[in-house]
Design an enzyme around this catalytic site. Structure first.
Site, PDB file in Angstrom:
ATOM      1  N   GLY A   1       4.468   0.377  -2.015  1.00  0.00           N
ATOM      2  CA  GLY A   1       4.679   0.103  -3.428  1.00  0.00           C
ATOM      3  C   GLY A   1       6.026   0.617  -3.901  1.00  0.00           C
ATOM      4  O   GLY A   1       6.726  -0.040  -4.690  1.00  0.00           O
TER       5      GLY A   1
ATOM      6  N   HIS B   1       0.823  -1.205   0.000  1.00  0.00           N
ATOM      7  CA  HIS B   1       0.000   0.000   0.000  1.00  0.00           C
ATOM      8  C   HIS B   1       0.860   1.259   0.000  1.00  0.00           C
ATOM      9  O   HIS B   1       1.856   1.350   0.734  1.00  0.00           O
ATOM     10  CB  HIS B   1      -0.906   0.008   1.240  1.00  0.00           C
ATOM     11  CG  HIS B   1      -1.702   1.261   1.409  1.00  0.00           C
ATOM     12  ND1 HIS B   1      -2.629   1.691   0.485  1.00  0.00           N
ATOM     13  CD2 HIS B   1      -1.698   2.204   2.403  1.00  0.00           C
ATOM     14  CE1 HIS B   1      -3.175   2.820   0.902  1.00  0.00           C
ATOM     15  NE2 HIS B   1      -2.624   3.155   2.052  1.00  0.00           N
ATOM     16  N   SER B   2       0.494   2.232  -0.826  1.00  0.00           N
ATOM     17  CA  SER B   2       1.092   3.566  -0.802  1.00  0.00           C
ATOM     18  C   SER B   2       2.622   3.510  -0.926  1.00  0.00           C
ATOM     19  O   SER B   2       3.150   3.036  -1.922  1.00  0.00           O
ATOM     20  CB  SER B   2       0.652   4.289   0.476  1.00  0.00           C
ATOM     21  OG  SER B   2       0.962   5.662   0.427  1.00  0.00           O
ATOM     22  N   TYR B   3       3.355   3.959   0.108  1.00  0.00           N
ATOM     23  CA  TYR B   3       4.816   3.953   0.049  1.00  0.00           C
ATOM     24  C   TYR B   3       5.369   2.531   0.019  1.00  0.00           C
ATOM     25  O   TYR B   3       6.497   2.308  -0.433  1.00  0.00           O
ATOM     26  CB  TYR B   3       5.392   4.705   1.250  1.00  0.00           C
ATOM     27  CG  TYR B   3       6.837   5.142   1.053  1.00  0.00           C
ATOM     28  CD1 TYR B   3       7.135   6.355   0.457  1.00  0.00           C
ATOM     29  CD2 TYR B   3       7.889   4.325   1.452  1.00  0.00           C
ATOM     30  CE1 TYR B   3       8.455   6.759   0.259  1.00  0.00           C
ATOM     31  CE2 TYR B   3       9.213   4.706   1.263  1.00  0.00           C
ATOM     32  CZ  TYR B   3       9.484   5.927   0.665  1.00  0.00           C
ATOM     33  OH  TYR B   3      10.787   6.313   0.465  1.00  0.00           O
TER      34      TYR B   3
END
Length: 357
Positions: free
Chosen positions: A237, A233-235
């Site tokens: 990735g 998720h988010s960072y």
């Protein structure tokens, strides 16, 4: 007081209240009140509560990092299922985003204002275990510990300049006045942080990117699983893409599919090569915040992986809203891989050998 009642009501709904009651001293509870400047203590207890659920409800074990840590050095940890390294078939790896969240969480805001299902990774973990996956839960934001500075360290930091004495005196005076004001407000906001602290970084885990590579090298790469799946998720990735850049051949050989949820990676800024971008197009999918219905294709300006709607415009909800689609994506990827192995084992073998070269 309104804020306190709002927290308590949400805690009742999520099952946190009983856990909190046993730790009233930790949050500065006095005379029927929790001071607003101690709310951070409450938030820290949420983290402890999720850790407890990972061990008691999900039956994960806590593993210390670095694996060869001495007794005195700073340490972090991850969580994993008993079969994480021995499961011959499937392994799921979960990576949250940046900020205050810790292992097992997607968004602390959701835990407080919504529920544990949307705000934690527990639904992913439970379903993964039900479907026969081993599980590893990363902890990429646990990068250092804070210790109180000694008087000598404080003095050294203020005397380390080579500036002329007169200029340094004026600068020191301004700094002391600024520090006095800052300390006053900091003391009001968070009475626990009245003293200067020193950050001691955890060896080989000093950033989310370092952490992901370390866990890969010492756990994921050593696992028996034929198929490894990532949910990032988010960072998280961005951390996965950095892992690919550093361990490209190994990742291609071992990872079957990657589900990104509103990932903030950027293949240009991270200088991901052409072969990585091509692999991501075939093996990754990014569920992004969008007003479109779940799984609707969303146009991308980056030449990496397909983007589809997570069925929500709220960034922090993308992992929860895409939950059923992620498992379907993994199942289809696993079936496709197994079919290709049966149909053309020689070709796949040659491709893997070529990539390792």
């Amino acid at each position: 007081m309104y804020l306190l009642f709002a927290y308590l009501f949400s805690f009742i709904c999520t099952g946190l209240l009983d856990f909190l009651v046993g730790r009233l001293a930790e949050v500065g509870f006095e005379n029927g009140n929790i001071p607003e400047n101690r709310i951070q203590n409450v938030l820290d207890i949420i983290t402890k509560y999720v850790y407890e659920l990972l061990e008691k409800e999900c039956h994960l074990k806590k593993v210390t990092l670095p694996v060869d840590a001495t007794e005195s050095e700073p340490k972090s940890f991850i969580f994993m299922s008993e079969d994480a390294l021995t499961n011959p078939d499937k392994l799921m790896v979960l990576i949250h985003g940046s900020g205050v969240v810790r292992a097992g969480q997607w968004a602390r805001r959701l835990i407080i204002n919504e529920d544990l299902d949307s705000g934690t990774q527990i639904p992913y973990i439970k379903r993964a275990i039900e479907e026969g996956y081993g599980v590893i839960v990363l902890n990429p934001n646990e990068n250092y510990i804070e210790v109180e500075k000694t008087k000598a360290q404080v003095q050294l930091s203020s005397d380390s300049s080579d500036e002329p004495a007169e200029k340094r005196e004026r600068k020191d005076k301004i700094q002391k006045e600024t520090k006095k004001r800052r300390d006053f407000y900091e003391k009001y906001r968070n009475p626990q942080k009245e003293k200067e602290t020193l950050q001691l970084y955890i060896r080989d885990n000093g950033s989310p990117e370092e952490h992901a590579i370390y866990v890969w090298d010492h756990f994921i790469a050593e696992s028996a699983a034929e198929n490894v799946f990532f949910v990032a998720h988010s960072y998280g990735g961005l951390a996965f893409v950095e892992l690919m850049i550093q361990r490209e051949a190994d990742v291609k050989n071992k990872v079957t599919a990657v589900a990104l949820t509103d990932s903030v990676h950027n293949v240009w800024h991270q200088e991901a090569g052409k072969t990585i971008r091509e692999w991501m197009r075939e093996n990754c999918c990014n569920w992004v915040s969008s007003s479109e219905p779940l799984d609707t294709s969303v146009e991308s300006m980056l030449p990496d992986c397909p983007r589809v709607s997570a069925g929500t415009e709220r960034h922090e909800l993308t992992s929860w809203k895409s939950f059923p689609s992620v498992f379907k994506f993994f199942s289809e990827a696993s079936e496709a891989k197994n079919s290709s192995v049966k149909l053309a084992p020689t070709r796949r073998s040659n491709r893997i050998k070529y990539e390792e070269l």
